[in-house]
Structure formats: structure tokens, C-alpha cells
Design a protein around this motif. Sequence first.
Motif, short mmCIF file in Angstrom:
data_model
loop_
_atom_site.label_atom_id
_atom_site.label_comp_id
_atom_site.label_asym_id
_atom_site.label_seq_id
_atom_site.Cartn_x
_atom_site.Cartn_y
_atom_site.Cartn_z
N ASP A 11 132.38 85.56 21.15
CA ASP A 11 131.89 86.44 20.09
C ASP A 11 133.00 86.88 19.15
OD1 ASP A 11 129.76 88.05 18.87
OD2 ASP A 11 130.85 89.78 19.68
N GLU A 12 134.26 86.83 19.62
CA GLU A 12 135.39 87.25 18.79
C GLU A 12 135.86 86.16 17.83
OE1 GLU A 12 137.74 90.33 21.78
OE2 GLU A 12 138.59 88.36 21.33
N LEU A 13 135.53 84.92 18.13
CA LEU A 13 136.15 83.80 17.42
C LEU A 13 135.76 83.73 15.95
CD1 LEU A 13 135.91 80.93 20.07
CD2 LEU A 13 137.81 82.49 19.61
N TYR A 14 136.75 83.42 15.13
CA TYR A 14 136.54 83.21 13.70
C TYR A 14 136.13 81.76 13.43
CZ TYR A 14 137.84 82.95 8.72
OH TYR A 14 137.83 82.76 7.36
N ASP A 15 136.68 80.84 14.24
CA ASP A 15 136.39 79.41 14.08
C ASP A 15 135.32 78.97 15.07
OD1 ASP A 15 138.52 78.83 12.11
OD2 ASP A 15 139.83 79.38 13.76
N ASP A 16 134.65 77.89 14.73
CA ASP A 16 133.63 77.31 15.60
C ASP A 16 134.30 76.63 16.79
OD1 ASP A 16 131.59 75.94 16.82
OD2 ASP A 16 130.89 74.92 15.00
N PRO A 17 134.07 77.10 18.03
CA PRO A 17 134.75 76.49 19.19
C PRO A 17 134.36 75.03 19.42
CG PRO A 17 133.04 78.03 19.90
CD PRO A 17 133.20 78.22 18.43
N SER A 18 133.26 74.59 18.84
CA SER A 18 132.88 73.18 19.00
C SER A 18 133.86 72.25 18.27
CB SER A 18 131.46 72.94 18.48
OG SER A 18 131.41 73.08 17.07
N GLN A 19 134.70 72.82 17.40
CA GLN A 19 135.69 72.03 16.67
C GLN A 19 137.01 71.93 17.42
OE1 GLN A 19 134.70 70.43 13.78
NE2 GLN A 19 132.75 71.27 14.49
N PHE A 78 144.65 77.76 22.09
CA PHE A 78 145.68 78.80 22.08
C PHE A 78 145.97 79.33 20.69
CE2 PHE A 78 146.83 76.82 26.22
CZ PHE A 78 146.68 77.97 26.99
N GLU A 79 145.76 78.52 19.65
CA GLU A 79 146.03 78.96 18.29
C GLU A 79 144.76 79.46 17.60
OE1 GLU A 79 148.13 75.76 16.32
OE2 GLU A 79 149.25 75.39 18.18
N ARG A 80 143.78 79.82 18.39
CA ARG A 80 142.50 80.28 17.86
C ARG A 80 142.67 81.54 17.00
NH1 ARG A 80 143.01 81.68 23.16
NH2 ARG A 80 142.59 83.86 23.77
N ARG A 81 141.77 81.67 16.05
CA ARG A 81 141.73 82.86 15.20
C ARG A 81 140.53 83.72 15.60
NH1 ARG A 81 142.22 80.18 9.29
NH2 ARG A 81 140.39 79.08 10.06
N ILE A 82 140.67 85.02 15.42
CA ILE A 82 139.58 85.93 15.78
C ILE A 82 139.20 86.80 14.58
CG2 ILE A 82 140.30 86.01 18.21
CD1 ILE A 82 141.43 88.84 17.62
N LYS A 83 138.04 87.42 14.66
CA LYS A 83 137.59 88.33 13.60
C LYS A 83 138.23 89.70 13.84
CE LYS A 83 133.46 86.91 14.83
NZ LYS A 83 132.00 86.70 15.00
N TYR A 84 139.55 89.75 13.65
CA TYR A 84 140.30 90.96 14.00
C TYR A 84 139.87 92.18 13.20
CZ TYR A 84 143.12 89.90 9.83
OH TYR A 84 143.53 89.63 8.55
N TRP A 85 139.44 91.96 11.95
CA TRP A 85 139.00 93.07 11.11
C TRP A 85 137.77 93.77 11.69
CZ3 TRP A 85 139.48 87.97 9.94
CH2 TRP A 85 138.30 87.21 9.91
#
Length: 330
Positions: A77-85, A93-100
Motif C-alpha cells: 500500500d506504501e509503494l509509489y511504483d507498480d510492484p509488477s514491474q 531495494f530501490e523502491r519508492r514510496i508515497k512518503y508525502w
Amino acid sequence: MQHCYIERSTGKIIPEEFIGDKFIRFLYSKVRENSQFMFNLAVNKTTTKLLKFLKYDKKLSRKEIDYYISMLKINLDELYDDPSQFKTLSDIFERRIKYWDKRPMDDSFDVIVSPADSKMILGSLSEDSLLCLKDKFFTLDDLLIKPKWVDKFIHGDYTIFRLTPDEYHYNHLPVSGIIIDFYEIEGKFHSCNPYSTITVVTPLSINRRAVTIIDTDVPNGSNVGLVAFIEVAAMMIGKIDQRYSDVKYESPVEMKEGLFLKKGQPKSVYRPGSSTDVVLFEKGRIEFDDDLIAFSQNSHNKSRYTYGFNIPITEIKIKVRERIATRGKI
């Protein structure tokens, strides 16, 4: 050797299970004692690049990707990018999150925040401080190299943030201010496992690292004096990518003198593995939150640092952009 940390949000003492702990303990005891050549080979740049390629850059199946996401307990639920990619461990490990949205921040100008999802340590270089941990994790001269910056922080306070492989690996700004110096220092690639820290003399000041000196006493700055943000590479961390963005992760820019950095924004990413941030403050310019001070000196907690240094040192689990201190009363 057990190692526990305190979860700030609950106050609970939690035992930590380290990825690859048996290997690290073997490397930093048997190998280091019996074959210095093999030990040096294990912590050099070439070996780190090779291990990273073999472990993190190999293409994985969908089933393997899903396994690692589950094993690392990544919150989808935190991920900014689609994990299917995601195709490799590096992608995870270099995943981005919806930190805002998922890492809310107190944007008051006098609040200092955590730069990472991590386990943190509070320390001071001043011998009259209750938090005095001088020369335990690093020596200031070796850490910063440049005498003019050593002089600025010689009696100051510091924080150490240890990022583990399961955590979000972007670094965010703890303060707002203008870059007045940025430089990189070559070095070894020692593990950030606490066992290696108590075994090797001040590894944080001999590993490869990037140093950013920030002047916060500027318009729209945090007004806490000079701040040194040191990103420390570790075993299997092939690179520290500087990716400062004013808005989310958009249009990242490189570090350069004169660039204004906004508190809470992404600054860089470790690629990949475990790693460490060190943040230095000038003496008397900040005041750590009371609960963090109390947790850090918990004498009942089982900690490898307490065992190795023979004084109570407890890590505190904290989230990126979470408040850790306020501007000191000048």
C-alpha cells in the motif's frame, strides 16, 4: 549474541534477526583473525560490485519477486511504483514510496526529522554530555577528512541511522538549508551489522562515504547552524546515487554548492543492501526529543553495542521524516 532495539511507536523491546548474520560473524572473527588478505578482499570495492551483481542484479521470476516482497514484509500500500514491474532484487531495494502520504512530517521550521526508515542511535562528542559516545562509532577527523569541518563539529551532537535490507533505502533531508560543500571519500565496504561495528575500529569513518555540509542559518532554513549529512556505503552497496527532488521524486538533481535543500525531501538512494547515515550538529544547536534520550540509555536492553562498548547503547526503530529533535535554545 542477541541484539534488540526499541520500537519508538510502542516502546517495545524487539529482538533483531540479521540477514546473513552467521556469515558476517564468521568473516569478522575467524577470517579476520586468520587471514587478513581474505578479509581485506571481502570488504573491497571489486568484491562488493561482484556480490551486488550476483545477488541483486540477476533477473528473477515473478514467483521469486513475490517471495522476496513477502519475506521482507513490504507494505504494498506504501509503494509509489507498480510492484509488477520489479524484475530484480535491486528493484525491490530501490523502491519508492508515497512518503508525502505514508510518512507524515511536522513541517515546523525548528523541527529536525529522521532521514531514513532505520534504527537510530543518539550520541555526542562532548565529554560533558550524558550522550557522550566519542570515538565509539567513528573518529571525527577520519569521518570528515577536511579540518575546517572537523573544527565546526568537534564538540557537537550526532545521530546514526542504520538501514537494513528490508527497509526503504532512500535518504531524506533532516533539515532545510543551502549546500556549502559536497565531497565523496573512497574507502572500504565493511558491513553495517552491529557485530562488525564492535569488532572493527570505527568502521563508519573508513568506509566509502559522501559528505554534504548544509548551512541552515539562511532564509527558509532550519536555523540550527551547520549540519553534516554523511552517507556511508557498506558491503554490497555499490553506489550512493544523489537524487534530490523538490517535488516527490520528480526531476532529481545532483548535489552542488549553492543548492537549497528542503527538509523531508528525498536526497539520495543506496544501491542496495544495508547502509548507514551519520548526521552531525554543532554544539548546543539542537535538543533531542526526551523519549529518544530515555530509550537510547535503556540499561535493560540486550544490545551488541552495549556488550561491545560496555555502556548502555540502544537503537531506536524510527520512520523517515519522523521528528527527532528541535532547535536548541540559543
